[in-house]
Scaffold this active site. Sequence first.
Site, PDB file in Angstrom:
ATOM      1  N   ARG A 118      10.572 -29.011 -18.357  1.00  0.00           N
ATOM      2  CA  ARG A 118      11.184 -27.986 -17.508  1.00  0.00           C
ATOM      3  C   ARG A 118      12.523 -28.472 -16.961  1.00  0.00           C
ATOM      4  O   ARG A 118      12.624 -29.591 -16.473  1.00  0.00           O
ATOM      5  CB  ARG A 118      10.270 -27.627 -16.343  1.00  0.00           C
ATOM      6  CG  ARG A 118      10.896 -26.552 -15.472  1.00  0.00           C
ATOM      7  CD  ARG A 118       9.924 -25.855 -14.600  1.00  0.00           C
ATOM      8  NE  ARG A 118      10.625 -24.889 -13.776  1.00  0.00           N
ATOM      9  CZ  ARG A 118      10.125 -24.342 -12.701  1.00  0.00           C
ATOM     10  NH1 ARG A 118       8.902 -24.635 -12.314  1.00  0.00           N
ATOM     11  NH2 ARG A 118      10.821 -23.470 -12.003  1.00  0.00           N
ATOM     12  N   ARG A 153       8.806 -19.844 -17.429  1.00  0.00           N
ATOM     13  CA  ARG A 153       8.864 -21.303 -17.320  1.00  0.00           C
ATOM     14  C   ARG A 153       7.669 -21.938 -18.017  1.00  0.00           C
ATOM     15  O   ARG A 153       6.568 -21.391 -18.024  1.00  0.00           O
ATOM     16  CB  ARG A 153       8.968 -21.751 -15.868  1.00  0.00           C
ATOM     17  CG  ARG A 153       7.817 -21.482 -14.946  1.00  0.00           C
ATOM     18  CD  ARG A 153       7.888 -20.208 -14.118  1.00  0.00           C
ATOM     19  NE  ARG A 153       9.141 -19.705 -13.638  1.00  0.00           N
ATOM     20  CZ  ARG A 153       9.599 -19.897 -12.401  1.00  0.00           C
ATOM     21  NH1 ARG A 153       8.919 -20.601 -11.541  1.00  0.00           N
ATOM     22  NH2 ARG A 153      10.716 -19.361 -12.034  1.00  0.00           N
ATOM     23  N   ASP A 196       5.106 -24.764 -13.837  1.00  0.00           N
ATOM     24  CA  ASP A 196       5.508 -24.637 -12.449  1.00  0.00           C
ATOM     25  C   ASP A 196       4.444 -25.321 -11.608  1.00  0.00           C
ATOM     26  O   ASP A 196       3.264 -24.983 -11.714  1.00  0.00           O
ATOM     27  CB  ASP A 196       5.579 -23.147 -12.088  1.00  0.00           C
ATOM     28  CG  ASP A 196       6.327 -22.905 -10.804  1.00  0.00           C
ATOM     29  OD1 ASP A 196       7.371 -23.544 -10.604  1.00  0.00           O
ATOM     30  OD2 ASP A 196       5.873 -22.079 -10.004  1.00  0.00           O
TER      31      ASP A 196
HETATM   32  O1  GSY Z   1       5.822 -18.834  -8.574  1.00  0.00           O
HETATM   33  C1  GSY Z   1       5.446 -19.273  -9.773  1.00  0.00           C
HETATM   34  C2  GSY Z   1       6.048 -18.599 -10.934  1.00  0.00           C
HETATM   35  N1  GSY Z   1       5.708 -17.179 -11.020  1.00  0.00           N
HETATM   36  C3  GSY Z   1       4.507 -16.628 -11.314  1.00  0.00           C
HETATM   37  C4  GSY Z   1       3.230 -17.172 -11.586  1.00  0.00           C
HETATM   38  O2  GSY Z   1       2.984 -18.383 -11.589  1.00  0.00           O
HETATM   39  N2  GSY Z   1       2.231 -16.251 -11.857  1.00  0.00           N
HETATM   40  C5  GSY Z   1       2.446 -14.910 -11.850  1.00  0.00           C
HETATM   41  N3  GSY Z   1       1.433 -14.097 -12.129  1.00  0.00           N
HETATM   42  N4  GSY Z   1       3.669 -14.384 -11.584  1.00  0.00           N
HETATM   43  C6  GSY Z   1       4.677 -15.234 -11.309  1.00  0.00           C
HETATM   44  N5  GSY Z   1       5.957 -14.957 -11.023  1.00  0.00           N
HETATM   45  C7  GSY Z   1       6.552 -16.145 -10.851  1.00  0.00           C
HETATM   46  S1  GSY Z   1       8.225 -16.342 -10.456  1.00  0.00           S
END
Ligand code: GSY
Length: 153
Positions: free
Chosen positions: A82, A93, A96
């Site tokens: 990343r 990504r 995370d």
């Molecule tokens: O904040 C983490 C990245 N992220 C996610 C995630 O991990 N899961 C879901 N369902 N939606 C997300 N939107 C983001 S940005």
Amino acid sequence: MRAYVGLGSNLGEREATLRQALEALGSIDGIEVVAVSSFRETDPVGMVDQPRFVNAAAALETTLGPRELLESLLEVERGLGRDRNREERWGPRTIDLDLLLYGDETVAEPGLVIPHPRLAERAFVLQPLLELDPGLRLPDGRPLRDLLGPELE
Ligand code: GSY
């Protein structure tokens, strides 16, 4: 100290990447991965036009301070390819790793806010945390299960 970390991936081999991240975290001096939630496939929140995520949470026992722990999470993210400098803020990504809770401490410093500022709004974070510990509370005493209203379930 007991800390909780959120894991997410929506690019590549998502489950394998989460497993690699957990293994890498557990191999760091001062971090023991004591429990891992189930892996859940979730719809993207925020920028909705992107692949579905796989999310999970892990409970860590750690002797690291919050800043050192954050640096370890970022190091594991980098090790898995990343590059936070070359991606869209809310976009896809490979991995995370979010530091969600660190005991019952609150931290508000540049680059490090605990509890994680968006924890209370995100079912994909709250559900795996509650799976690990249904009695979990925020540092201010609010039970996490009270944050998971019908609109988040
Ligand atoms: O904040 C983490 C990245 N992220 C996610 C995630 O991990 N899961 C879901 N369902 N939606 C997300 N939107 C983001 S940005």
